[in-house]
Scaffold this active site. Sequence first.
Site, PDB file in Angstrom:
ATOM      1  N   ASP A   1      29.696  26.595  39.934  1.00  0.00           N
ATOM      2  CA  ASP A   1      28.950  27.432  40.873  1.00  0.00           C
ATOM      3  C   ASP A   1      28.347  26.598  42.009  1.00  0.00           C
ATOM      4  O   ASP A   1      27.928  25.464  41.794  1.00  0.00           O
ATOM      5  CB  ASP A   1      27.834  28.176  40.116  1.00  0.00           C
ATOM      6  CG  ASP A   1      27.288  29.338  40.928  1.00  0.00           C
ATOM      7  OD1 ASP A   1      27.965  29.785  41.877  1.00  0.00           O
ATOM      8  OD2 ASP A   1      26.177  29.793  40.628  1.00  0.00           O
TER       9      ASP A   1
ATOM     10  N   ASN B   1      34.852  38.750  40.947  1.00  0.00           N
ATOM     11  CA  ASN B   1      35.062  38.099  42.248  1.00  0.00           C
ATOM     12  C   ASN B   1      35.977  38.894  43.184  1.00  0.00           C
ATOM     13  O   ASN B   1      35.998  38.655  44.393  1.00  0.00           O
ATOM     14  CB  ASN B   1      35.637  36.680  42.066  1.00  0.00           C
ATOM     15  CG  ASN B   1      34.601  35.660  41.623  1.00  0.00           C
ATOM     16  OD1 ASN B   1      34.925  34.623  41.065  1.00  0.00           O
ATOM     17  ND2 ASN B   1      33.320  35.948  41.863  1.00  0.00           N
TER      18      ASN B   1
HETATM   19  C1  FPP Z   1      31.684  29.806  42.671  1.00  0.00           C
HETATM   20  O1  FPP Z   1      30.896  29.391  43.762  1.00  0.00           O
HETATM   21  C2  FPP Z   1      33.052  29.304  42.817  1.00  0.00           C
HETATM   22  C3  FPP Z   1      34.174  30.082  42.847  1.00  0.00           C
HETATM   23  C4  FPP Z   1      34.126  31.553  42.737  1.00  0.00           C
HETATM   24  C5  FPP Z   1      35.515  29.483  43.037  1.00  0.00           C
HETATM   25  C6  FPP Z   1      35.755  28.243  42.235  1.00  0.00           C
HETATM   26  C7  FPP Z   1      37.063  27.667  42.576  1.00  0.00           C
HETATM   27  C8  FPP Z   1      37.292  26.352  42.796  1.00  0.00           C
HETATM   28  C9  FPP Z   1      36.259  25.297  42.693  1.00  0.00           C
HETATM   29  C10 FPP Z   1      38.668  25.911  43.060  1.00  0.00           C
HETATM   30  C11 FPP Z   1      39.250  25.499  41.729  1.00  0.00           C
HETATM   31  C12 FPP Z   1      40.693  25.751  41.696  1.00  0.00           C
HETATM   32  C13 FPP Z   1      41.456  25.690  40.560  1.00  0.00           C
HETATM   33  C14 FPP Z   1      42.913  25.964  40.671  1.00  0.00           C
HETATM   34  C15 FPP Z   1      40.903  25.369  39.237  1.00  0.00           C
HETATM   35  P1  FPP Z   1      30.188  30.513  44.637  1.00  0.00           P
HETATM   36  O2  FPP Z   1      31.118  30.886  45.750  1.00  0.00           O
HETATM   37  O3  FPP Z   1      29.747  31.635  43.768  1.00  0.00           O
HETATM   38  O4  FPP Z   1      28.981  29.721  45.201  1.00  0.00           O
HETATM   39  P2  FPP Z   1      27.534  30.300  45.573  1.00  0.00           P
HETATM   40  O5  FPP Z   1      26.866  30.665  44.277  1.00  0.00           O
HETATM   41  O6  FPP Z   1      26.887  29.145  46.229  1.00  0.00           O
HETATM   42  O7  FPP Z   1      27.740  31.463  46.492  1.00  0.00           O
END
Ligand code: FPP
Length: 244
Positions: free
Chosen positions: A20, A68
């Site tokens: 996250d 998501n």
């Molecule tokens: C959450 O941060 C993250 C995600 C929804 C995407 C995670 C994906 C990756 C790190 C790429 C990994 C790829 C593979 C193929 C394993 P958020 O967007 O919820 O962050 P926030 O809480 O700050 O809004």
Amino acid sequence: MAPDSVDTESIPAHVAVIMDGNGRWAEARELPRSEGHRVGLKATRRAVEFFANRGVRALTLFAFSSENWQRPPAEVEALLELFVTAIEEELPELREKGIRLRFIGAREEFPFELQARMREAETQTAANDTMTLVVALGYGGRWDILQAALRWVREKGGSGLDPAAFDDFLSTAGLPELDLLIRTGGEQRISNFLLWQAAYAELCFLDVLWPDVGEAELQDALDTYARRQRRFGRIGERRDAAHA
Ligand code: FPP
């Protein structure tokens, strides 16, 4: 505890991570959220290498939740593209390192191209046994329990339901019991991740945004785990006994 004083007995067999903080990392730099995901992928690469080198048997990463899909279309689109290129670019190295790739979640909801990449990556790494890297895409803990229950009823009818046998119907069947669940980004919740599987997992919340996570933070999580006394619902036991 200093990193090199952690013995192999206290290395978790199965670690899961809620990665996250990508969005906040990008917003703090006035960048699009997709840039946070792109840089987050680099942290993912570091984490895979780190846990494989430490002897962890299975690493499950929450890359895209059932919820998501409700994000703005441009962000969803960017994430889907990132997954396709990530699988393509990382596959040679995963093969070289002997890492097996497995995807869990409602994969039929994803574009055909991504589904094909998932299948291909699973096939090409099926014989690898250094570590299993499980990528949760379109995953939700409630979805997992429901799909397992439906399959149970279809295959076994309504009788004989018991927790150990039910494990085999979950999408994580065959993986070691979840030992450690890490969440980065400062929030302290499970967010519909491995609900059933986390029953006795140790929880570790890191106050660092995912793109900023490196070896030091991951080692912190392993050190925290090594210091915990696991009880599995029983009275206090020494950790080496609990692991027996
Ligand atoms: C959450 O941060 C993250 C995600 C929804 C995407 C995670 C994906 C990756 C790190 C790429 C990994 C790829 C593979 C193929 C394993 P958020 O967007 O919820 O962050 P926030 O809480 O700050 O809004």
